[in-house]
Design a protein around this motif. Structure first.
Motif: not given
Length: 846
Positions: A18-25, A143-144, A343-350
Motif C-alpha cells: 500500500l505504501a508503494a502504491q501511495q508513494d507512486y500515486y 478509482i484513484l 511506458i507502464t500502465f501505472a505511468f499512464t494512470i498517474r
C-alpha cells in the motif's frame, strides 16, 4: 508463535505494498483509514491489472457505503445491461442537500430567473472516463481519484470537498471497456511483455474502443444514436456541470495533451471566444503545474479537434461549461516500448490522476467565475439571437410522421424549444402544412444548439479537420426546413404523444395498402414477411378508393392482397394490426383492384417482395464502424436479424443460402481466388451485393464489377513546397466529412418512398467513381452546385460534381449496389437510411 509471525508478515507486506502504491500515486499524503483503498478492496495495486467494470462498480459501492461524503447513482444501462453510474462526492451537508443544490445551479441556465448568490454555491465538476473502452488509464484513474477525494487528509482534498460537488463517471463505455480489459488481462505476460508486436497490444476485431454496436461513443453526444449517450445527455441536462474532464489515450509514442486545442482551426463556431481565449488558458496553467511536478511531458494547441459538437469535450462548451479533452500516450496493455523507453500502465494512470485532481482544483479556484460564465453564456445566447436575421426555423415532412418524431425527439433531448406550426406556409419552394410541421425560435437559451442543428457552414479558418467538418442535423434527417425572419407560434411541444393510427374496420377487401414513405415502413414489411404474409410492391404510383376515401400511393407502396395468403382473413388482419401498431403505420384497404388513377393492383408492374436473407462480412480488414451502423440500424429500426460472419469463415458459407451480401468498407484480401469465384457465380445468378465505399474499390480490383474511376485533376498543387507545410497541403485534400445535395431518381427502386428529388448526402471519403454507363443505374448523383455544409478543396469539389453518390452495377442476373456515400453514418442519417432499406428489400427489382 509461528501463526502470529505469519500475521505480522502479511500485515507488513500489505502495508508495504500500500505504501508503494501511495508513494507512486500520492507521495507524502495521509488517508482516512476507514476508507478502503483500491489495493485493500481489489487485491492488487492499480496498474498491475486492468480492472473489470463490475469490480470498479463494486468498489464505488463500497466507497458510498463507507462514507457519508459519497452517493452512487445509476443513470442508465448499456446494451449489455451494465449499469451506467455516477459517484457523487462532496461534504456531508452537500450530499444531504443534492437536489436543492442541483435546482439552484440550474437557475443559472435560465436568464429569466433571478441570479443566485454564486459565492455560496459549490462548483459542479464532472470527471468522465473511458468513452473509448480500450483507453483504460482513465477508468483506473477514476478509482484513484475517488479514493483520494474521499480519503485524503490534504488541504486540497478538504477544499474540494468543501467547495465542489464532484460527479465521477468512471466509464461512459462499459461494454467496450470490459472487452479490452479481458483482452489485456488474458494476454498479460509474467513478466509483462513490452514489445509492441505482442498480442496483448494488438486487439482483434472489434476493438474495445467501440460499444456493443461498434459505435464510437465520443461522436455520439450530438446524434444520440446510442443508449449510453441518451442516458448521459438526460443526466447532463439535469446538472449542467461547470467543468467536464474528458479523459482519453493516444499513440504510445506521444506524451500528454491538454487544451487549448489548435486556435480557430479546431474550435466550434458557436462557442464564445471567451471560452477559448480566456478560460482554456486559465485552466491550462493548473494542468501544466500538475504534470511539471512529476516531470511528465505534455503539449497543447495541436491536432485535437474541438469543433464537432458530438465530442464529450465540445458539447459542454455549447452548454455554458468548459469541456476539456485530455489525451495520454497509451501503454495499450501493462507495459509497452516507446521512443522514450517503456511506458507502464501505472505511468499512464498517474498522469490521468494528476490532471483529474488539477481539474477539480481549477474548478474550485475558479468556482465563482465559472458560475457567472454559465449565466453569461445563456444571456449572450439570447442577445446573439436578437442580432440573427433568422428568427425561427420551420421544418416538417408531411409524408413521414415517424422521421418527424425522431427529429422532434432529438431537439427535445437537447432542450431546444419547439412549437407547433399553426398555418400552411410555402418557403424556399417547400410546403409546410399545419399540424405536420413545427417551428424552432432562435431566441431561446439553446440558441447555439439551434444553430448546430440547422446552420449550413462552408467557410472555415482551417482546411485540415480531425473529424467531420459539417454536422447539420436537419440535413442528416433529410428534413425539409427553411429559415424565417419572424417567429409565430403559440403551442410549445414538451413531450411526444403516441400517434393515432388508421386501420380499416372489418370488411371484405381485395387488398390492404401501405404508403412506403414513412421511415418505419420497412419495420412493418419485415414483420409481415417474418409472419409468412405475402406482400407485393408497386413500381408505379396509383390512386385507390379506400376505406378512408380516395388515397394516392407513390411508387414503392405495399400491396397486401387478401388472396394468395396462407392464412385466413382474420389472421391476416391480426398480423397486419400487430405490425402496424409496432411500427406506427397507417394501413388502408380497398374493395377493388381497379384503381382510380395509375396502375391497377394486378398490374405487371406489381411484384412480390422476397424475404431478405442477409449476410454481412465483418472482421479484420473491414470497418467496425460501418458494420456496427448496419447492425444497429437493422436491429433497432427494422427488428431484422442479419448474419454477421467473420471473413475468416467465408470458406464455410454457401452463398446460395442468402440473397443479399453486405460488404462494409474494407479490402477483403483474406478471400482467396476460389472464394472470389464463388461470389462471382452467386452474383451472376441473381444475388445482390450492397457495397460501401472502399469495398466498391475492392470489387473493382477483383474485376467483380467493371466501373470507371474519375481521373485525377492535372493540377496537383506546387511542384515544390516546404516540408513543414506537408500536413496542411495534404490534409486539405482529405474529405473528413461534409454534406452535399444530390439528385434522386424517385422512380428507381432505390428511390421508393421518397417524394423529393433533392436529397442531402454525407461524404467522408475521396473515392470518386464515374456514374454508371447504364443511364438508368445512377439513381443518386450530385447536383451542379452540391456543397451544403463542410469543407472540401476546389479540385475535390469539381470531382464530386462529376461523380456518382449511389449507383448500380448489373452483373449477369444480379447486381452490386454501390454506396460511395455512407447512408447510415453514425446512426443518424435518417434521411438516407431508406436508400439502404430499399437496397435490402427491393434489390432484385433493379
Amino acid at each position: 508463535m509461528q501463526r502470529h509471525l505469519l500475521i505480522l508478515l502479511l500485515v507488513f507486506l500489505t502495508f508495504g505494498q500500500l505504501a508503494a502504491q501511495q508513494d507512486y500515486y500520492f507521495p507524502g499524503e495521509k488517508f482516512d483509514p476507514s476508507i478502503p483503498s483500491p489495493k485493500e478492496f481489489l487485491g492488487y495495486e492499480i496498474g498491475e491489472w486492468h480492472t473489470r467494470y463490475d469490480r470498479l462498480i463494486a468498489y464505488f459501492e463500497k466507497l458510498a457505503f463507507s462514507s457519508e461524503l459519497a452517493e452512487l447513482q445509476v443513470i442508465g444501462q448499456t446494451n449489455q445491461l451494465r449499469p451506467l453510474v455516477v459517484l457523487i462526492i462532496s461534504k456531508k451537508e452537500n450530499i444531504q442537500n443534492l437536489e436543492n443544490i442541483r435546482k439552484t445551479h440550474i437557475q443559472l441556465t435560465d436568464p429569466k430567473q433571478t441570479m443566485p448568490d454564486v459565492s455560496q454555491m459549490p462548483a459542479i465538476i464532472n470527471l468522465a472516463y473511458s468513452v473509448h473502452g480500450n483507453e483504460p488509464s482513465g477508468g483506473e484513474a477514476s478509482i484513484l481519484t475517488a479514493y483520494w477525494l474521499l480519503a485524503s487528509q490534504s488541504e486540497l482534498a478538504k477544499e474540494i470537498r468543501e467547495n465542489a460537488v464532484v460527479l465521477i463517471d468512471p466509464a461512459i463505455n462499459p461494454d467496450g471497456r470490459d472487452r479490452h480489459t479481458n483482452w489485456a488481462n488474458m494476454h498479460k505476460g509474467n513478466p509483462p511483455v513490452a514489445d509492441p508486436l505482442d498480442r496483448e497490444h494488438n486487439e482483434i476485431w472489434p476493438s474495445g474502443r467501440v460499444n456493443h454496436y461498434w459505435f464510437d461513443l465520443n461522436r455520439d453526444w450530438l446524434p444520440l444514436a446510442q443508449v449510453e449517450l441518451q442516458s448521459k445527455i438526460a443526466w447532463y441536462h439535469s446538472w449542467y456541470p461547470n467543468v467536464v474532464g474528458d479523459f482519453h489515450e493516444m499513440g504510445t509514442n506521444s506524451t500528454y495533451f491538454f487544451e487549448p486545442t489548435k486556435p480557430f482551426g479546431s474550435e466550434n463556431p458557436v462557442v464564445p471566444r471567451k471560452n477559448y481565449e480566456e478560460i482554456n488558458n486559465k485552466f491550462a496553467s493548473y494542468f501544466a503545474k500538475a504534470l511539471d511536478e512529476i516531470g511528465s511531458l505534455y503539449w497543447t494547441k495541436e491536432v485535437f479537434d474541438n469543433s464537432y459538437p458530438g465530442y464529450g469535450s465540445t458539447y459542454p462548451d455549447i452548454q455554458g461549461g468548459l469541456g476539456l479533452v485530455f489525451e495520454q500516450g497509451s501503454s495499450r496493455g501493462h507495459v509497452q516500448s516507446s521512443q522514450r523507453g517503456d511506458i507502464t500502465f501505472a505511468f499512464t494512470i498517474r498522469n490521468q490522476l494528476k490532471t483529474s485532481i488539477a481539474t477539480m482544483e481549477a474548478g474550485v479556484k475558479e468556482r465563482e467565475f465559472m458560475h457567472r460564465y454559465l449565466r453569461e453564456f445563456f444571456q449572450t445566447a439570447i442577445s446573439e439571437a436578437s442580432r440573427d436575421k433568422v428568427k425561427s426555423y420551420i421544418f416538417g415532412d408531411e409524408h413521414d410522421a415517424s422521421r418527424n418524431r425522431l427529429f422532434l425527439q432529438l431537439l427535445l433531448d437537447h432542450q431546444i424549444k419547439v412549437y407547433e406550426n399553426d398555418r400552411d406556409l410555402t418557403l424556399e419552394g417547400k410546403s409546410f402544412k399545419k399540424g405536420k410541421s413545427w417551428v424552432v425560435p432562435t431566441s431561446q437559451p439553446q440558441y447555439r444548439m439551434v444553430r448546430s442543428m440547422f446552420e449550413k457552414v462552408t467557410e472555415f479558418a482551417d482546411s485540415v479537420f480531425y473529424d467531420a467538418s459539417s454536422w447539420t442535423m436537419a440535413l442528416a434527417y433529410g428534413m425539409p426546413y427553411a429559415g424565417q425572419t419572424a417567429f409565430s407560434a403559440s403551442k410549445e411541444i414538451t413531450t411526444l404523444e403516441k400517434p393515432e393510427l388508421h386501420f380499416p374496420s372489418s370488411a371484405n377487401y381485395v387488398a390492404y395498402l401501405l404508403d412506403w414513405s414513412d421511415y418505419f415502413a420497412p419495420q412493418f414489411l419485415h414483420q409481415l414477411l417474418s409472419a409468412g404474409i405475402h406482400v407485393e410492391v408497386a413500381a408505379f404510383p396509383f390512386t385507390s378508393s379506400t376505406d378512408a376515401g380516395t388515397k394516392e400511393f407513390p411508387a414503392g407502396s405495399l400491396i397486401i392482397p387478401t388472396a394468395f395468403q396462407k392464412t385466413g382473413p382474420d389472421e391476416l388482419r391480426r398480423q397486419l394490426q400487430i405490425a402496424a401498431v409496432k411500427s406506427g403505420q397507417h394501413v388502408f384497404a380497398t374493395p377493388t383492384g381497379l384503381n382510380l388513377k395509375g396502375i391497377d393492383l394486378g398490374s405487371n408492374n406489381v411484384s412480390a417482395v422476397r424475404i431478405p436473407k442477409v449476410l454481412m462480412l465483418i472482421g479484420q480488414g473491414s470497418s467496425q464502424y460501418e458494420a456496427g451502423e448496419i447492425w444497429h440500424l437493422l436491429d433497432t429500426k427494422v427488428g431484422m436479424p442479419i448474419t454477421k460472419m467473420d471473413i475468416s469463415l467465408f470458406g464455410r458459407v454457401n452463398l446460395y443460402d442468402y440473397n443479399t451480401l453486405i460488404l462494409p468498407s474494407g479490402f477483403y484480401s483474406a478471400l482467396n481466388s476460389s472464394q472470389i469465384s464463388h461470389i462471382k457465380d452467386w452474383l451472376s445468378r441473381g444475388g445482390t451485393i450492397i457495397s460501401l465505399r472502399s469495398a466498391s474499390q475492392w470489387l473493382q480490383s477483383q474485376e467483380i464489377v467493371k466501373e470507371e474511376y474519375l481521373a485525377d485533376s492535372p493540377d496537383q498543387g506546387p511542384d515544390f513546397a516546404s516540408f513543414a507545410s506537408r500536413r496542411d497541403l495534404e490534409g486539405a485534400q482529405a474529405i473528413g466529412g461534409s454534406i452535399y445535395l444530390a439528385h434522386l431518381d424517385i422512380t428507381h427502386p432505390l428511390g421508393y418512398g421518397y417524394r423529393n428529388h433533392e436529397l442531402p448526402v454525407y461524404r467522408n471519403s475521396s473515392i470518386f467513381f464515374k456514374p454508371s454507363k447504364n443511364r438508368y443505374q445512377t439513381p443518386v448523383r450530385y447536383t451542379a452546385n452540391p456543397l451544403l455544409g463542410g469543407y472540401i478543396s476546389k479540385p475535390n469539389l469539381e470531382k464530386v460534381k462529376q461523380s456518382a453518390s449511389v449507383f448500380v452495377s448489373p452483373v449477369g442476373q444480379g447486381r452490386v449496389i454501390h454506396f460511395i456515400d455512407n447512408p447510415n453514418f453514425r446512426g443518424t442519417w435518417f434521411g438516407t437510411n431508406k436508400l439502404f432499406f430499399n437496397a435490402i428489400f427491393f434489390g432484385d427489382k433493379m
